[in-house]
Scaffold this active site. Structure first.
Site, PDB file in Angstrom:
ATOM      1  N   GLY A  78       0.813  -1.215   0.000  1.00 12.43           N
ATOM      2  CA  GLY A  78       0.000   0.000   0.000  1.00 12.43           C
ATOM      3  C   GLY A  78       0.848   1.267   0.000  1.00 12.43           C
TER       4      GLY A  78
ATOM      5  CD  GLU B 118       0.600  -5.665  -2.021  1.00 14.57           C
ATOM      6  OE1 GLU B 118       1.536  -6.002  -2.791  1.00 14.57           O
ATOM      7  OE2 GLU B 118       0.195  -4.507  -1.920  1.00 14.57           O
TER       8      GLU B 118
END
Ligand code: CO8
Length: 257
Positions: free
Chosen positions: A108, A131
């Protein structure tokens, strides 16, 4: 205005927003999102402010979404809360802003930096979409913005291996506009922000809208959109002033209308 997770200051017409969760390498949680939404809205609404910089610490721009906040959330919670959907409000900022990235910009964090209009990197910067190592995938736009920035092969490489990209590779790939020594990052970002802040403000918004249209439309509609924006800014006082100032060999005196 003071916030829990960010620091905000202004230097003349430039707003500097600094992520400030050093204990978690600036990991992004819901509070960070709320603080950023408010800070960007405040910047956008202030007619004195012409450019913003989003930065982090020397060690981390942001090491991702806060894994500890997401750890216990299943599909129902994520989908039901529309978790992190609020970050779209940050991308709705009409005025220009720069991400100045030092250290880790992961998950993010990388995705937040890619929401910026321009990204400048310190030579210490490390970008990544790790991720996959958590059993997930980018969720704040990384699969889309990284691919548009660096192309399919490198985006797949980053997303599928979860590896980090250093600043030199990020510059070669077109992810960042330039790389500077870490100690000069904020000064360089400020120089760029001051230059943008010195431009006619409506033209700055129109330029940003026109470039962003590339990502939303096909070529024919994009060209039409650009032409209409061009026609539109020709109705502003700043257009008359800008062209007159050029002919009279003097700097423009911008009114923002
Ligand atoms: N979330 C929460 N805490 C974090 C995060 C994070 N992303 N990153 C670091 N921290 C914390 C660590 O837990 C540690 O805390 P503590 O001291 O309490 O244990 C502290 O920050 C310092 O971290 P490290 O000790 O790990 O520091 P190192 O220098 O050894 O390592 C790294 C630095 C390599 C950056 C390492 O911390 C790391 O790998 N962090 C995680 C990176 C990552 O996987 N990021 C992606 C997260 S997922 C994501 O971003 C999804 C976005 C989409 C969400 C969409 C929702 C809809």
């Amino acid at each position: 205005m003071s916030y829990e997770t960010i620091l905000v200051e202004t230097q003349g017409p430039v707003t500097i927003i600094r992520l400030n969760r050093p204990q978690a390498l600036n990991a992004l949680n819901s509070q960070v999102m709320r603080d950023l939404i408010d800070a960007f809205a405040t910047y956008d609404a202030d007619p004195e402010q012409r450019c913003a910089i989003l930065t982090g610490s020397e060690k981390a721009f942001a090491a991702g979404a806060d894994i500890k906040e997401m750890q216990a959330k299943g599909f129902s919670e994520m989908y039901g809360e529309n978790f992190f959907q609020g970050f779209e409000k940050v991308t709705a900022t009409r005025k220009p802003w720069i991400a100045a990235v030092s250290g880790f910009a992961l998950g993010g964090g990388c995705e937040l930096a890619m929401m910026a209009d321009i990204m400048i990197a310190a030579d210490s910067a490390r970008f990544g979409q790790p991720e996959i190592k958590l059993g997930v995938l980018p969720g704040m736009g990384g699969s889309q913005r990284l691919t548009r920035a660096v192309g399919k092969s490198k985006a797949m490489d980053m997303c599928l291996t979860g590896r980090m990209m250093d600043a030199a590779e990020a510059e070669r790939g077109g992810l960042v506009s330039k790389v500077v020594p870490a100690a000069e990052l904020l000064d360089e970002a400020l120089k760029m922000a001051q230059a943008i802040a010195g431009m006619p403000p409506l033209a700055a918004i129109a330029n940003k809208e026109a470039v962003n249209a590339t990502f939303e439309t096909g070529l024919a509609m994009g060209l039409l959109f650009e032409r209409r924006l061009f026609n539109g800014v020709c109705a502003t006082e700043d257009k008359s002033e800008g062209m007159t100032a050029f002919v009279e060999k003097r700097p423009g005196n911008w009114k923002g209308r």
